[in-house]
Structure formats: structure tokens, C-alpha cells
Design an enzyme around this catalytic site. Structure first.
Site, PDB file in Angstrom:
ATOM      1  CB  CYS A   1     -12.554  69.864  54.123  1.00 29.77           C
ATOM      2  SG  CYS A   1     -12.824  69.914  52.331  1.00 29.77           S
TER       3      CYS A   1
ATOM      4  CG  HIS B   1     -11.039  69.541  42.855  1.00 29.79           C
ATOM      5  ND1 HIS B   1     -12.148  70.080  43.462  1.00 29.79           N
ATOM      6  CD2 HIS B   1     -10.026  69.678  43.765  1.00 29.79           C
ATOM      7  CE1 HIS B   1     -11.823  70.474  44.682  1.00 29.79           C
ATOM      8  NE2 HIS B   1     -10.537  70.263  44.900  1.00 29.79           N
TER       9      HIS B   1
ATOM     10  CD  GLU C   1      -6.647  70.306  45.633  1.00 32.30           C
ATOM     11  OE1 GLU C   1      -5.693  69.508  45.640  1.00 32.30           O
ATOM     12  OE2 GLU C   1      -7.723  70.102  46.207  1.00 32.30           O
TER      13      GLU C   1
ATOM     14  CG  HIS D   1     -13.233  71.424  48.856  1.00 31.51           C
ATOM     15  ND1 HIS D   1     -13.177  70.070  48.998  1.00 31.51           N
ATOM     16  CD2 HIS D   1     -12.119  71.766  48.161  1.00 31.51           C
ATOM     17  CE1 HIS D   1     -12.088  69.605  48.400  1.00 31.51           C
ATOM     18  NE2 HIS D   1     -11.424  70.608  47.880  1.00 31.51           N
TER      19      HIS D   1
ATOM     20  CG  HIS E   1      -9.353  75.073  46.273  1.00 28.13           C
ATOM     21  ND1 HIS E   1      -9.771  74.553  45.070  1.00 28.13           N
ATOM     22  CD2 HIS E   1      -9.139  74.007  47.093  1.00 28.13           C
ATOM     23  CE1 HIS E   1      -9.814  73.231  45.161  1.00 28.13           C
ATOM     24  NE2 HIS E   1      -9.422  72.868  46.375  1.00 28.13           N
TER      25      HIS E   1
END
Ligand code: MN
Length: 159
Positions: free
Chosen positions: A124, A72, A70, A76, A110
Site C-alpha cells: 500500500c 479519508h 474507513e 491509496h 474501502h
């Protein structure tokens, strides 16, 4: 979110338990997004406090498993806490092991994959308020697979 993970203005001390669990923290299925393919992943929300606007989660990928592929807008910060594996971040496949730190910038593809012999666990850090992940379409996958190393990384059932 589970009430026990929100404790605004209060100090938190969650004692570590066996097997990468923490006191009072529910172990949840990874399934944050019904559309995404993933395999053998659990998550624990270790804390989420509105004053920090962030969340700290612990994900664990079982041997041979993988997180969803994914990207976005939110980023992270990832610290490997258990095991070894590989991650794809952007156009780089990296071997990662315990205590390695990896950041995933905004809008970067990732995925994390465990080795076949042990779980891969990682902390995370993420914004509490975040956009929904985008999943790759056929054109995105073709572009990723044009790189031989990424193609090999994605080979076993990631899409
Ligand atoms: Mn993500």
C-alpha cells in the site's frame, strides 16, 4: 516510526526474507487507529523517506480477516502481493488476486477482506503526511448496506 525505516538520502536494499517479511523491517500490529474494527491484520513499513513524501507498507490479512472500513482525504495505491480476497472501494465490491492493482480515491469507503483459506497480502502506497481515517456511522452503514452486494460483503462482523 521505527528508526530503521527512515534513511534520508541513503539507498536502501532490504532483502526479502521468508513469508513476506523484509530484512530489518518490524512486523507490527495493524492497530493504527484504536477506534476501528479490524481482524487479523499485520503491517510492515517497508520504507518512508521524507524526500518522496510517501510510504510503502505491506499489510497482511489472515484468512477470514479484514482491514478497517474507513475513508479519508488521502488516497491509496494497492498492489496485491499474496492470495486472494475482496475489496470494497466506493460502491463496488471487487474480487482481487495476486498482482492486481487497486486505487482508492479520496473520501471513498474501502475495506479489504481475505478469503477463508489463505492470507491476503498487499503493498500500500500512501502519503507520509495524511489525515486520520473517518469511520462509518449508522447512517453511512445503512447507506452502504442498501446495496445487496455490499451488505453481503460486510456481513461477517465488519462493523
Ligand atoms: Mn485507508
Amino acid at each position: 516510526m521505527d528508526e530503521s525505516t527512515v534513511a534520508r538520502g541513503k539507498a536502501i536494499h532490504r532483502r526479502a526474507e521468508r513469508d513476506y517479511r523484509w530484512e530489518g523491517v518490524e512486523c507490527l500490529p495493524y492497530k493504527e487507529d484504536d477506534r476501528a474494527l479490524f481482524k487479523a491484520v499485520s503491517r510492515q513499513i517497508l520504507f518512508s523517506d521524507p524526500d518522496l513524501a510517501g510510504e510503502l507498507r505491506y499489510f497482511e490479512v489472515q484468512p477470514g480477516g479484514f482491514s478497517s472500513l474507513e475513508r479519508h482525504e488521502h488516497m491509496h495505491g494497492v498492489l496485491i502481493l499474496r492470495g486472494r480476497g475482496h475489496c470494497l472501494v466506493g460502491n463496488a465490491v471487487r474480487a482481487v488476486e495476486t498482482y492486481d492493482l487497486v486505487t482508492v480515491p479520496a473520501w471513498t469507503w474501502h475495506q479489504f477482506r481475505a478469503t477463508s483459506d489463505e492470507p491476503l497480502g498487499f503493498l500500500c502506497m500512501v502519503n507520509a503526511t495524511r489525515d486520520k481515517p473517518h469511520l462509518p456511522g449508522e447512517a453511512d452503514l445503512a447507506e452502504l448496506r442498501a446495496d445487496g452486494e455490499i451488505a453481503a460483503f460486510l456481513r461477517d462482523g465488519s462493523e
